[in-house]
Design a protein around this motif. Structure first.
Motif, short mmCIF file in Angstrom:
data_model
loop_
_atom_site.label_atom_id
_atom_site.label_comp_id
_atom_site.label_asym_id
_atom_site.label_seq_id
_atom_site.Cartn_x
_atom_site.Cartn_y
_atom_site.Cartn_z
N LEU A 316 150.13 125.90 -79.55
CA LEU A 316 149.64 124.87 -78.64
C LEU A 316 150.24 125.04 -77.25
N ALA A 317 151.48 125.54 -77.18
CA ALA A 317 152.06 125.82 -75.87
C ALA A 317 151.31 126.95 -75.18
N LEU A 318 150.87 127.95 -75.96
CA LEU A 318 150.10 129.04 -75.37
C LEU A 318 148.75 128.55 -74.89
N ALA A 348 142.96 127.82 -81.96
CA ALA A 348 142.78 127.28 -80.61
C ALA A 348 143.42 128.17 -79.57
N ALA A 349 144.62 128.73 -79.88
CA ALA A 349 145.28 129.62 -78.92
C ALA A 349 144.44 130.88 -78.69
N ALA A 350 143.92 131.45 -79.75
CA ALA A 350 143.08 132.64 -79.59
C ALA A 350 141.80 132.31 -78.83
N VAL A 380 143.37 119.33 -76.55
CA VAL A 380 142.98 120.69 -76.92
C VAL A 380 141.51 120.72 -77.31
N ARG A 381 141.07 119.76 -78.11
CA ARG A 381 139.66 119.72 -78.51
C ARG A 381 138.76 119.45 -77.30
N ARG A 382 139.23 118.59 -76.39
CA ARG A 382 138.45 118.31 -75.18
C ARG A 382 138.32 119.57 -74.32
N GLN A 383 139.41 120.32 -74.22
CA GLN A 383 139.36 121.56 -73.43
C GLN A 383 138.40 122.58 -74.06
N ALA A 384 138.38 122.65 -75.38
CA ALA A 384 137.47 123.58 -76.05
C ALA A 384 136.02 123.19 -75.79
N LEU A 385 135.72 121.90 -75.83
CA LEU A 385 134.34 121.45 -75.56
C LEU A 385 133.94 121.74 -74.12
N ARG A 386 134.85 121.60 -73.18
CA ARG A 386 134.52 121.89 -71.78
C ARG A 386 134.28 123.38 -71.58
N CYS A 387 135.05 124.22 -72.32
CA CYS A 387 134.79 125.67 -72.24
C CYS A 387 133.41 125.99 -72.81
N LEU A 388 133.02 125.33 -73.90
CA LEU A 388 131.68 125.54 -74.45
C LEU A 388 130.61 125.06 -73.50
#
Length: 412
Positions: A316-318, A348-350, A380-388
């Motif tokens: 999670l730090a990465l 999530a890190a990958a 973290v989940r919010r950041q993944a959705l924004r990347c999608l």
């Protein structure tokens, strides 16, 4: 067995008596003036024994009558002494029973009785204990003025014979200062302790509490390391050291200060996954994600040696330090993903690493897994959705991008 021994002794005494006094053919003549009295030897010896015993009892009776006033005074003094000790025990029992007003009254009664007992007048330990109990009760009753007065009186009675009680009062005084959130005063009182007392477990705990009140985690770390040597639970000591190290890192406000705190940490602290993850997050928050990744890199090759929770912290730090990630990290991330691909934090890190390098073919599936992993933190989940959503816009899928944005906004 005892009865047999007494029976043998009785027979032996009977034999000796019969042997010595059995014949009774000796006479004892007593002359007084013109009179002469002849008695047998046995009767003379019996009369002599009775006379000696009677004289002894008469002398003891006379001595008892003569010393009767002295014995009466000693009895009264002993009675007062026992009453004072009983009052002291009662005060201690009432204190343990949380009856603080009663404990205060009982300790005061013990002090009053002490003044009337010659044997206790010079007993410094009795006076210190009674005043300490009274001070403890007053502390619980929030009577700080009375408590401090009793403490001063107790410290004034300190003597070499009552050194343990004196040291106890000093420790309690420091503890009460810390309880009152007067951390600086508590540290000053702890500094007045003898060196041997200052290294005791209770003193170290008080120093640690005072350092935490003053928000001095580095000072607290030094004390906690000493305290860890006295404690039996290594897990509790490790948890305490970890929390203090993380607090010290969290209190930094620029990269220079962060570097100084990092160097001030012990080698074992810098090898702790939670501490390293906290340092990396703090470096990223202060604008140097590369420094955070550098600290993560020291532990990443041995990722498999850590428990699941520790790996999750590093992963999670990465995620936070992913912006600007170099290509040298891709083999490390792929290796960790191959070994622990079932762990959401490493997924999530990958995903963030591949997304930062715009490797969308590898990142898409991992991002979708991250977005639906309820065990991951909401950011973290919010950041993944924004990347999608960003990926969907690049592919001109505006409806899908809007859906991803709505899902990101709905995450609390």
């Amino acid at each position: 067995m005892r009865a047999v021994i007494w029976l043998v002794l009785l027979f032996a005494a009977a034999v000796a008596t019969a042997t010595l006094l059995g014949r009774n053919d000796a006479l004892v003549s007593i002359y007084y003036g013109g009179w002469r009295l002849d008695v047998s030897l046995n009767l003379f010896l019996l009369g002599l024994a009775v006379s000696v015993f009677g004289a002894y009892r008469l002398m003891r009776t006379a001595d008892s009558l003569w010393n009767l006033p002295t014995r009466a005074r000693e009895w009264r003094a002993l009675k007062r002494e026992r009453a004072a000790e009983a009052a002291l025990r009662e005060a201690l029992a009432e204190l343990f029973a949380a009856r603080f007003a009663r404990a205060q009254r009982a300790s005061q009664h013990a002090l009053e009785l002490q003044a009337d007992v010659p044997a206790l007048k010079d007993d410094a330990q009795f006076g210190i204990l009674a005043r300490t109990i009274a001070a403890s009760a007053m502390h619980q009753l929030q009577n700080r003025e009375g408590r401090n007065q009793r403490v001063e009186e107790a410290l004034a009675l300190g003597t070499p014979r009552a050194s343990s009680a004196h040291e106890g009062v000093m420790l309690l005084n420091a503890e009460w200062a810390v309880d009152d959130r007067q951390a600086e005063r508590g540290l000053a009182l702890l500094g007045e302790l003898p060196p041997g007392v200052g290294r005791r477990t209770q003193a170290l705990r008080l120093k640690l509490r005072a350092a935490q009140l003053l928000r001095q985690p580095l000072e607290g770390l030094q004390t906690a390391r000493l305290l860890a040597k006295h404690q039996g639970s290594k897990e509790a000591a490790q948890s305490l050291l970890r929390s203090l190290a993380m607090e010290a890192l969290e209190q930094t406000y620029d990269l220079e200060q962060l570097g100084r705190v990092w160097q001030a940490l012990d080698r074992t602290d810098r090898a702790d996954a939670w501490v390293v993850a906290k340092a990396a997050r703090q470096a990223c928050a202060l604008g140097d994600a590369a420094l955070g990744r550098h600290w993560l890199q020291t532990l990443w090759p041995d990722l498999g040696k850590y428990p699941v929770e520790a790996r999750a912290q590093l992963a999670l730090a990465l995620v936070e330090c992913a912006p600007g990630l170099g290509s040298d990290w891709l083999p490390r991330v792929e290796s960790a993903l191959a070994m622990h691909g079932h762990e959401p934090a490493l997924v999530a890190a990958a995903a963030m690493a591949f997304a930062d390098r715009q490797l969308w073919g590898k990142a898409r599936r991992l991002l979708e897994q991250t977005a639906t992993a309820d065990t991951l933190p909401a950011p973290v989940r919010r950041q993944a959705l924004r990347c999608l959503a960003a990926l969907a816009r690049e592919e001109s899928q505006d409806e899908a991008a809007a859906a991803f944005d709505q899902r990101a906004a709905a995450i609390d």
